[in-house]
Design a protein around this motif. Structure first.
Motif, short mmCIF file in Angstrom:
data_model
loop_
_atom_site.label_atom_id
_atom_site.label_comp_id
_atom_site.label_asym_id
_atom_site.label_seq_id
_atom_site.Cartn_x
_atom_site.Cartn_y
_atom_site.Cartn_z
N SER A 167 0.82 -1.21 0.00
CA SER A 167 0.00 0.00 0.00
C SER A 167 0.86 1.27 0.00
CB SER A 167 -0.93 0.00 1.21
OG SER A 167 -0.17 0.06 2.41
N MET A 168 2.12 1.14 0.34
CA MET A 168 3.02 2.29 0.35
C MET A 168 3.66 2.53 -1.02
SD MET A 168 4.64 1.51 4.14
CE MET A 168 6.25 1.80 3.59
N LEU A 169 3.44 1.64 -1.98
CA LEU A 169 4.06 1.73 -3.30
C LEU A 169 3.04 2.21 -4.33
CD1 LEU A 169 5.99 -1.65 -3.25
CD2 LEU A 169 6.90 0.61 -2.72
N ILE A 170 3.54 2.80 -5.41
CA ILE A 170 2.70 3.25 -6.51
C ILE A 170 2.36 2.02 -7.36
CG2 ILE A 170 2.57 4.76 -8.52
CD1 ILE A 170 4.73 6.49 -7.09
N PHE A 171 1.09 1.80 -7.62
CA PHE A 171 0.57 0.62 -8.31
C PHE A 171 0.92 -0.66 -7.56
CE2 PHE A 171 1.53 3.52 -11.99
CZ PHE A 171 0.22 3.92 -12.18
N SER A 226 8.60 6.13 -6.14
CA SER A 226 8.68 7.28 -7.05
C SER A 226 10.03 7.30 -7.77
CB SER A 226 8.45 8.57 -6.29
OG SER A 226 9.38 8.72 -5.25
N PHE A 227 11.11 6.89 -7.10
CA PHE A 227 12.42 6.84 -7.75
C PHE A 227 12.42 5.84 -8.90
CE2 PHE A 227 16.65 4.95 -8.23
CZ PHE A 227 17.37 6.08 -8.58
N ASP A 228 11.76 4.70 -8.71
CA ASP A 228 11.67 3.69 -9.77
C ASP A 228 10.98 4.25 -11.01
OD1 ASP A 228 12.83 1.87 -8.05
OD2 ASP A 228 10.92 0.96 -7.48
N LEU A 229 9.88 4.94 -10.81
CA LEU A 229 9.15 5.51 -11.94
C LEU A 229 9.93 6.63 -12.63
CD1 LEU A 229 5.50 5.50 -10.62
CD2 LEU A 229 6.58 3.93 -12.22
N ILE A 230 10.64 7.45 -11.85
CA ILE A 230 11.47 8.51 -12.44
C ILE A 230 12.60 7.89 -13.26
CG2 ILE A 230 13.10 10.36 -11.90
CD1 ILE A 230 11.25 11.04 -9.51
N LEU A 231 13.24 6.86 -12.72
CA LEU A 231 14.33 6.19 -13.44
C LEU A 231 13.83 5.55 -14.73
CD1 LEU A 231 17.35 5.23 -13.22
CD2 LEU A 231 16.43 3.15 -12.20
N MET A 251 12.32 -4.01 -12.59
CA MET A 251 11.49 -5.22 -12.65
C MET A 251 11.44 -5.88 -11.28
SD MET A 251 12.06 -8.54 -15.08
CE MET A 251 13.60 -8.95 -14.31
N PRO A 252 10.26 -6.19 -10.77
CA PRO A 252 10.15 -6.83 -9.45
C PRO A 252 10.73 -8.24 -9.44
CG PRO A 252 8.02 -6.00 -10.19
CD PRO A 252 8.95 -5.89 -11.34
N VAL A 253 11.38 -8.60 -8.35
CA VAL A 253 11.91 -9.95 -8.16
C VAL A 253 11.44 -10.48 -6.81
CG1 VAL A 253 13.94 -9.67 -9.61
CG2 VAL A 253 14.09 -9.06 -7.24
N PRO A 254 11.34 -11.79 -6.64
CA PRO A 254 10.89 -12.35 -5.37
C PRO A 254 11.88 -12.06 -4.24
CG PRO A 254 10.81 -14.01 -7.10
CD PRO A 254 11.50 -12.81 -7.66
N TYR A 255 11.37 -11.82 -3.05
CA TYR A 255 12.11 -11.60 -1.81
C TYR A 255 12.87 -10.29 -1.78
CZ TYR A 255 11.09 -16.53 -1.58
OH TYR A 255 10.45 -17.73 -1.60
N HIS A 256 12.81 -9.49 -2.80
CA HIS A 256 13.40 -8.15 -2.85
C HIS A 256 12.40 -7.24 -3.54
CE1 HIS A 256 17.46 -9.14 -1.48
NE2 HIS A 256 17.33 -10.25 -2.16
#
Length: 111
Positions: free
Chosen positions: A14-18, A23-28, A66-71
């Protein structure tokens, strides 16, 4: 429940966008896509290798977020690996037989 604890798996989403990105991920990712778009618009893509080079900033930043498991994502995995190998690793035993009067207590250690 017999001593079992139930923690919702998505409590941090709930603290993340989508539910996936900071926000840094989306800017990058947006910066990488913007650079790729500029290369595609202004460079003549006559060669296959030139076309791959033109879209590579977008692909690279896409792989990093890109999302990865456990991180969280690949970028956090790379940061964790870098921090592990570049920081001093010293683990202090604080078990039942540890004496609080030892001299290493005055030193400050990271994690």
């Amino acid at each position: 429940m017999e001593g079992n604890y139930l923690i919702p798996a998505n409590s941090k989403k709930s603290m993340l966008i989508f539910g996936l990105f900071t926000s840094f991920d989306l800017i990058l990712f947006g910066t990488g896509l913007g650079i790729s778009l500029l290369f595609v618009m202004f460079v003549q893509l006559n060669n296959t290798w030139l076309a791959i080079a033109a879209i590579s900033p977008g692909l690279l930043t896409g792989l990093l977020v890109m999302p990865v498991p456990y991180h969280h994502n690949v970028l956090t995995v790379i940061k964790s690996i870098y921090e592990f190998y570049t920081t001093r690793q010293k683990f202090i035993w604080r078990g039942w037989c540890y004496s609080n009067e030892q001299s290493d207590e005055k030193q400050v250690y990271r994690r």
